[in-house]
Design an enzyme around this catalytic site. Structure first.
Site, PDB file in Angstrom:
ATOM      1  N   ARG A  85     -80.364 -43.172  14.029  1.00 45.02           N
ATOM      2  CA  ARG A  85     -79.710 -42.349  15.046  1.00 45.02           C
ATOM      3  C   ARG A  85     -80.728 -41.984  16.127  1.00 45.02           C
ATOM      4  O   ARG A  85     -81.926 -41.846  15.843  1.00 45.02           O
ATOM      5  CB  ARG A  85     -79.145 -41.072  14.422  1.00 45.02           C
ATOM      6  CG  ARG A  85     -78.344 -40.240  15.418  1.00 45.02           C
ATOM      7  CD  ARG A  85     -77.948 -38.881  14.856  1.00 45.02           C
ATOM      8  NE  ARG A  85     -77.284 -38.077  15.878  1.00 45.02           N
ATOM      9  CZ  ARG A  85     -77.103 -36.772  15.797  1.00 45.02           C
ATOM     10  NH1 ARG A  85     -77.540 -36.098  14.744  1.00 45.02           N
ATOM     11  NH2 ARG A  85     -76.500 -36.122  16.779  1.00 45.02           N
ATOM     12  N   HIS A  86     -80.263 -41.828  17.349  1.00 41.27           N
ATOM     13  CA  HIS A  86     -81.142 -41.467  18.465  1.00 41.27           C
ATOM     14  C   HIS A  86     -81.796 -40.104  18.244  1.00 41.27           C
ATOM     15  O   HIS A  86     -81.337 -39.276  17.439  1.00 41.27           O
ATOM     16  CB  HIS A  86     -80.357 -41.459  19.773  1.00 41.27           C
ATOM     17  CG  HIS A  86     -79.270 -40.415  19.794  1.00 41.27           C
ATOM     18  ND1 HIS A  86     -79.501 -39.079  20.055  1.00 41.27           N
ATOM     19  CD2 HIS A  86     -77.937 -40.516  19.578  1.00 41.27           C
ATOM     20  CE1 HIS A  86     -78.378 -38.400  20.001  1.00 41.27           C
ATOM     21  NE2 HIS A  86     -77.399 -39.257  19.709  1.00 41.27           N
ATOM     22  N   ARG A 146     -79.775 -42.176  25.575  1.00 38.61           N
ATOM     23  CA  ARG A 146     -80.462 -41.512  24.468  1.00 38.61           C
ATOM     24  C   ARG A 146     -80.798 -42.491  23.350  1.00 38.61           C
ATOM     25  O   ARG A 146     -81.838 -42.348  22.687  1.00 38.61           O
ATOM     26  CB  ARG A 146     -79.628 -40.335  23.942  1.00 38.61           C
ATOM     27  CG  ARG A 146     -78.194 -40.657  23.510  1.00 38.61           C
ATOM     28  CD  ARG A 146     -77.396 -39.361  23.365  1.00 38.61           C
ATOM     29  NE  ARG A 146     -76.040 -39.528  22.848  1.00 38.61           N
ATOM     30  CZ  ARG A 146     -74.973 -39.757  23.595  1.00 38.61           C
ATOM     31  NH1 ARG A 146     -75.102 -39.908  24.909  1.00 38.61           N
ATOM     32  NH2 ARG A 146     -73.766 -39.848  23.048  1.00 38.61           N
ATOM     33  N   GLU A 165     -71.447 -44.207  20.960  1.00 39.29           N
ATOM     34  CA  GLU A 165     -70.910 -43.104  20.175  1.00 39.29           C
ATOM     35  C   GLU A 165     -69.388 -43.090  20.231  1.00 39.29           C
ATOM     36  O   GLU A 165     -68.771 -43.665  21.142  1.00 39.29           O
ATOM     37  CB  GLU A 165     -71.473 -41.777  20.713  1.00 39.29           C
ATOM     38  CG  GLU A 165     -70.953 -40.510  20.030  1.00 39.29           C
ATOM     39  CD  GLU A 165     -71.235 -40.456  18.532  1.00 39.29           C
ATOM     40  OE1 GLU A 165     -70.716 -41.327  17.808  1.00 39.29           O
ATOM     41  OE2 GLU A 165     -71.934 -39.520  18.092  1.00 39.29           O
ATOM     42  N   ASN A 190     -77.503 -31.906  22.150  1.00 42.13           N
ATOM     43  CA  ASN A 190     -77.576 -31.712  20.707  1.00 42.13           C
ATOM     44  C   ASN A 190     -78.079 -30.313  20.381  1.00 42.13           C
ATOM     45  O   ASN A 190     -77.530 -29.607  19.531  1.00 42.13           O
ATOM     46  CB  ASN A 190     -78.527 -32.731  20.064  1.00 42.13           C
ATOM     47  CG  ASN A 190     -77.997 -34.139  20.039  1.00 42.13           C
ATOM     48  OD1 ASN A 190     -78.759 -35.096  20.126  1.00 42.13           O
ATOM     49  ND2 ASN A 190     -76.691 -34.307  19.903  1.00 42.13           N
ATOM     50  N   GLU A 212     -83.108 -36.208  19.480  1.00 48.13           N
ATOM     51  CA  GLU A 212     -82.374 -35.060  20.003  1.00 48.13           C
ATOM     52  C   GLU A 212     -82.277 -35.081  21.529  1.00 48.13           C
ATOM     53  O   GLU A 212     -83.208 -35.493  22.221  1.00 48.13           O
ATOM     54  CB  GLU A 212     -83.068 -33.766  19.571  1.00 48.13           C
ATOM     55  CG  GLU A 212     -82.353 -32.504  20.017  1.00 48.13           C
ATOM     56  CD  GLU A 212     -83.280 -31.301  20.097  1.00 48.13           C
ATOM     57  OE1 GLU A 212     -83.189 -30.442  19.221  1.00 48.13           O
ATOM     58  OE2 GLU A 212     -84.099 -31.232  21.047  1.00 48.13           O
ATOM     59  N   THR A 213     -81.147 -34.604  22.039  1.00 53.02           N
ATOM     60  CA  THR A 213     -80.962 -34.340  23.465  1.00 53.02           C
ATOM     61  C   THR A 213     -80.750 -32.837  23.647  1.00 53.02           C
ATOM     62  O   THR A 213     -80.528 -32.103  22.669  1.00 53.02           O
ATOM     63  CB  THR A 213     -79.735 -35.083  24.026  1.00 53.02           C
ATOM     64  OG1 THR A 213     -78.549 -34.511  23.441  1.00 53.02           O
ATOM     65  CG2 THR A 213     -79.797 -36.575  23.714  1.00 53.02           C
ATOM     66  N   GLN A 214     -80.765 -32.388  24.889  1.00 54.96           N
ATOM     67  CA  GLN A 214     -80.514 -30.966  25.142  1.00 54.96           C
ATOM     68  C   GLN A 214     -79.100 -30.591  24.714  1.00 54.96           C
ATOM     69  O   GLN A 214     -78.855 -29.484  24.232  1.00 54.96           O
ATOM     70  CB  GLN A 214     -80.734 -30.652  26.622  1.00 54.96           C
ATOM     71  CG  GLN A 214     -80.744 -29.161  26.956  1.00 54.96           C
ATOM     72  CD  GLN A 214     -81.881 -28.412  26.287  1.00 54.96           C
ATOM     73  OE1 GLN A 214     -82.953 -28.969  26.042  1.00 54.96           O
ATOM     74  NE2 GLN A 214     -81.640 -27.143  25.969  1.00 54.96           N
TER      75      GLN A 214
END
Length: 270
Positions: free
Chosen positions: A10-11, A61, A89, A17, A13-15
């Site tokens: 899985r990618h 991402r 996704e 997330n 973390e993003t903001q």
């Protein structure tokens, strides 16, 4: 017959997330600073795996995560990365960009569980599974055409040799000694959950000894790793799956040196 491994990641973390906001397909956000650190960590964990193929969702991402893994890898820095929209996704329709709590409220109002609920304009779980099945079929065909009649590639032999010299439990090389071809696939939390469910329930992949179903189907953390090994047999209509084995799911040992906040990341969706 020949055997291949698929390592699902899985990618990072993003903001979104971090703030528990749904991204899906319509919100294409970059990795956060923590997400980059997570991607570096998983890249170092997988650095000695001789990936013959690198596939990624075409959302940024996932692309950035795959690029970092490839850059850290001692074997596949020059390996072409294939961007495949089939790995995107799950689409969450009108819920994208909103808090995950908003999706839960919509599901409750419809009398359904949050995981099974499809918001207006979103993808059903069956539609996501169909995308994964199409990806898997194309991958099996490509690898069978390119490797089904040949011996194990030199890079893959190196991986198997390294794995045979290490303890089998908890190693980044778990399961690779069985395979001659190795593919890295970087995707997303909800998509990976659907993929794992299909591989275990529909394709009847065998489970590791002592595996707990609560762990197997637990939410995939950011940069969580899962691995499956497949044996394919040739036929006139294309490769046929002879055997499938789950080596592990949602592994996160590589995040051990990060802080508690950095480990958590987003839970599954996104």
């Amino acid at each position: 017959m020949f055997t291949l491994s698929i390592t699902l990641v899985r990618h990072g973390e993003t903001q979104y997330n971090k703030e528990k906001l749904l991204q899906g397909q319509g919100v294409d956000t970059p990795l956060s600073e923590t997400g980059v650190q997570q991607a570096e960590a998983v890249g170092k964990y997988l650095r000695d795996i001789a990936f013959n193929y690198v596939f990624s969702s075409n959302l940024q991402r996932a692309i950035h995560t795959a690029e970092i893994i490839r850059r850290n890898n001692t074997h596949c820095y020059g390996t072409e990365m294939v961007l495949d929209p089939l790995l995107r996704e799950r689409g969450f329709g009108v819920a994208e960009g909103h808090p995950k709590e908003h999706l839960k409220n919509m599901a409750n109002a419809a009398g359904q569980s949050c995981r099974d609920y499809t918001p207006p304009g979103g993808e059903t779980l069956d539609q996501v599974k169909l995308r994964f099945k199409r990806f898997l079929k194309a991958l099996f065909q490509q690898l069978s055409d390119e490797h089904g009649r040949a011996g194990a590639p030199e890079a893959a032999n190196g991986t198997a040799a390294a794995a045979s010299e290490r303890a089998p439990g908890g190693s980044a090389e778990d399961g690779l000694q069985e395979a001659s071809v190795h593919a890295l696939v970087v995707s997303h939390g909800a998509y990976i959950r659907v993929a794992i469910k299909h591989l275990l329930e529909d394709l009847k992949s065998s489970l590791p000894a002592g595996a707990k179903m609560s762990q197997v189907f637990s939410p995939c953390p950011n940069t969580g790793i899962s691995r499956f090994v497949f044996t394919l047999s040739p036929s006139e209509s294309g490769p046929v799956l002879s055997a499938a084995r789950c080596c592990f799911t949602n592994r996160k040992e590589h995040l051990g040196n990060l802080t508690a906040a950095e480990k958590c990341g987003g839970k599954e969706m996104g």
